[in-house]
Write a protein that holds these residues in place. Structure first.
Motif, PDB file in Angstrom:
ATOM      1  N   GLU A 148      -1.967  -2.597  -7.249  1.00  0.00           N
ATOM      2  CA  GLU A 148      -1.991  -1.247  -6.727  1.00  0.00           C
ATOM      3  C   GLU A 148      -2.082  -1.207  -5.206  1.00  0.00           C
TER       4      GLU A 148
ATOM      5  N   LEU B  30      -5.819   2.519  -0.965  1.00  0.00           N
ATOM      6  CA  LEU B  30      -5.929   3.832  -0.323  1.00  0.00           C
ATOM      7  C   LEU B  30      -7.167   3.862   0.572  1.00  0.00           C
TER       8      LEU B  30
ATOM      9  N   GLU C 119     -14.674   8.483  -1.218  1.00  0.00           N
ATOM     10  CA  GLU C 119     -14.652   8.707  -2.673  1.00  0.00           C
ATOM     11  C   GLU C 119     -15.640   9.793  -3.091  1.00  0.00           C
TER      12      GLU C 119
ATOM     13  N   GLU D  82      -9.564   6.546 -10.652  1.00  0.00           N
ATOM     14  CA  GLU D  82      -9.755   6.202 -12.063  1.00  0.00           C
ATOM     15  C   GLU D  82     -10.221   7.438 -12.837  1.00  0.00           C
TER      16      GLU D  82
HETATM   17  P1  AMP Z   1     -12.524   1.323 -10.439  1.00  0.00           P
HETATM   18  O1  AMP Z   1     -13.168   0.327 -11.349  1.00  0.00           O
HETATM   19  O2  AMP Z   1     -11.133   1.672 -10.757  1.00  0.00           O
HETATM   20  O3  AMP Z   1     -13.422   2.511 -10.198  1.00  0.00           O
HETATM   21  O4  AMP Z   1     -12.524   0.662  -8.997  1.00  0.00           O
HETATM   22  C1  AMP Z   1     -13.732   0.235  -8.384  1.00  0.00           C
HETATM   23  C2  AMP Z   1     -13.718   0.598  -6.930  1.00  0.00           C
HETATM   24  O5  AMP Z   1     -12.648  -0.080  -6.265  1.00  0.00           O
HETATM   25  C3  AMP Z   1     -13.471   2.066  -6.647  1.00  0.00           C
HETATM   26  O6  AMP Z   1     -14.617   2.828  -6.742  1.00  0.00           O
HETATM   27  C4  AMP Z   1     -12.931   1.998  -5.243  1.00  0.00           C
HETATM   28  O7  AMP Z   1     -13.991   1.884  -4.317  1.00  0.00           O
HETATM   29  C5  AMP Z   1     -12.147   0.726  -5.227  1.00  0.00           C
HETATM   30  N1  AMP Z   1     -10.718   0.988  -5.469  1.00  0.00           N
HETATM   31  C6  AMP Z   1     -10.086   0.995  -6.648  1.00  0.00           C
HETATM   32  N2  AMP Z   1      -8.777   1.276  -6.498  1.00  0.00           N
HETATM   33  C7  AMP Z   1      -8.568   1.446  -5.175  1.00  0.00           C
HETATM   34  C8  AMP Z   1      -7.438   1.767  -4.380  1.00  0.00           C
HETATM   35  N3  AMP Z   1      -6.216   1.916  -4.913  1.00  0.00           N
HETATM   36  N4  AMP Z   1      -7.589   1.882  -3.042  1.00  0.00           N
HETATM   37  C9  AMP Z   1      -8.834   1.693  -2.499  1.00  0.00           C
HETATM   38  N5  AMP Z   1      -9.934   1.404  -3.188  1.00  0.00           N
HETATM   39  C10 AMP Z   1      -9.823   1.270  -4.512  1.00  0.00           C
END
Ligand code: AMP
Ligand code: GLY
Length: 431
Positions: free
Chosen positions: A197, A200, A204, A295
């Motif tokens: 991915e 970004l 948050e 997410e």
């Molecule tokens: P998730 O398990 O999908 O919540 O991802 C854990 C953390 O990774 C998120 O809370 C973000 O801080 C970071 N994260 C996930 N995807 C991205 C992205 N595409 N760009 C920047 N940070 C991300």
């Protein structure tokens, strides 16, 4: 109404606290619960994820009308579908309302990153650009990773206990992690598919709704603090604190969230006839002035719930019953205008190794303004002891974020257990 709540963390104590205030709630049972939930209802020892037959027997013998699910695991494992089938096959009686949560199919919005990404793409919901790869498309993926702009975000498709997201700042690291996931099963089954991915840059926030699959009601939004150290440094945790409302989520931004994210998501569920009667957690990032979905989760956040529930003035049981009946269109909710800040006290060593079983002193400090929610606690020899990484979440109200933060900090200073640690900066960056 008799209610069974599943789970045992700070989120569940906050849910139990809120549910038990409803005049609609007759009996509240919590499985397995913790010493905090025991103040709001009756804890019972039941398996909650996997085999649901014991839970069904309990529901029949205790005339349960509604099951509220805290964590994702029972949902991903099909608790909604199990009880729907059991209800159809051997009738639960007229007052049975069912399980608050998505079907196992819908829970893939949390359980499979690829499923969530494809859903967002189909419904034009803003999210980071991506591609997914498996062992079969390994070489293609390697090429994609090598040519991808930095940083690169690699995500194991399935549930990986919050550890399945890796942000790589150079291509060597990215390729190594990519190979570890696909060729060396770094995350087991969860990592058999990898989502690659775009990174970004932004801030948050977490936005929550309750849906019946057609309509929805918004709950207060919150900001979570994931890092262990002050100033957002160090390792990721389950969450060290939260604030609500979120100062940078102004009305114009929240309107974009509503129009570009929430409405298309709920309409997407309805169009695809996906059964979903429960909480939706939108993990968002504000990039410039635009919201993007990082997410979906099919449950409430922890510790966000510890600020969301205190700020929800409406009756939660009435809201959940309306969701279960598909009558959310008629429901309006009210929020407390004050700020709420929760600060989590953890065991020294967390999120790495930590000890358990330390006695906790100074727990009786809940007031009208401050609530002490239990997370990882247990009873040993008639006293409350530490029993997890995140031990307590202390929530306070204030006219400003820093006033609320001051109250929580002050309360935490009166609580003691060996190797207790909490962040002292939560909520103070806004003033
Ligand atoms: P998730 O398990 O999908 O919540 O991802 C854990 C953390 O990774 C998120 O809370 C973000 O801080 C970071 N994260 C996930 N995807 C991205 C992205 N595409 N760009 C920047 N940070 C991300
Ligand atoms: N606090 C983030 C979560 O519950 O996933």
């Amino acid at each position: 109404m008799n209610i069974l709540l599943l789970g045992s963390g700070g989120r569940e104590h906050a849910l139990a606290w809120k549910i038990s205030q409803s005049p609609l709630c007759t009996q509240l049972y919590i499985a397995p619960g913790n010493p905090g939930t025991a103040q709001c209802g009756t804890n019972i020892d039941l398996p909650i994820a996997g085999n649901f037959t014991e839970m069904e027997t309990f529901c029949r013998s205790h005339q349960i009308h509604l099951i509220v699910v805290g964590p994702e695991e029972p949902l991903v494992k099909g608790v909604y579908d199990y009880f729907k089938a059991a209800h159809i096959a051997n009738s639960f009686g007229e007052e049975w309302l069912g399980v608050i949560g998505p079907s196992a199919y819908a829970a893939q919005l949390e359980g499979s990153k690829a499923f969530a990404k494809e859903f967002m793409l189909r419904h034009g919901i803003p999210t980071a650009s991506y591609k997914e790869f498996t062992v079969e498309t390994f070489e293609e993926g390697k090429h994609y990773v090598l040519n991808h702009a930095l940083p690169i975000v690699l995500k194991a498709d399935g549930l990986a206990a919050g550890k399945g997201v890796i942000i790589c700042h150079n291509h060597i690291e990215a390729i190594t992690e990519y190979e570890m996931m696909l060729q060396h099963s770094k995350f087991g089954e969860a990592g058999k598919k990898v989502v690659v991915e775009e990174f970004l840059t932004g801030i948050e926030l977490s936005v929550f709704a309750v849906t019946d699959g057609k309509d929805f009601v918004l709950l207060p939004e919150a900001k979570d603090y994931k890092r262990i150290g002050e100033g957002d440094t160090g390792l990721n945790t389950g969450g060290m604190g939260a604030v609500s409302p979120v100062p940078f989520a102004d009305a114009a931004f929240m309107n974009k969230v509503l129009e570009k994210v929430i409405k298309p998501t709920i309409e997407g569920l309805e169009k695809e006839r996906i059964e979903y009667k429960g909480f939706v957690f939108f993990g968002l990032i504000k990039v410039g002035d635009e919201p993007f979905v990082i997410e979906y989760n099919c449950r409430m956040g922890d510790p966000e719930t510890e600020v969301v529930m205190p700020r929800l003035r409406s009756d939660l049981v009435a809201l959940l019953a309306a969701a279960a009946k598909g009558e959310l269109q008629q429901v309006q909710t009210e929020q407390d205008a004050r700020f709420a800040v929760t600060v989590v006290a953890v065991s020294g060593g967390y999120p790495g190794n930590y000890a358990k079983g330390y006695p906790i002193e100074g727990l009786d400090q809940s007031t009208g303004n401050t609530m002490v929610f239990h997370a990882g606690t247990a009873i040993e020899n008639n006293s409350v002891v530490t029993n997890g990484g995140r031990v307590l979440a202390v929530t306070s109200f204030g006219k400003t974020v820093s006033e609320a933060a001051d109250y929580s900090r002050h309360t935490l200073e009166g609580i003691r257990f060996t190797k207790m640690y909490f962040r002292k900066d939560i909520g103070y960056e806004f003033e």
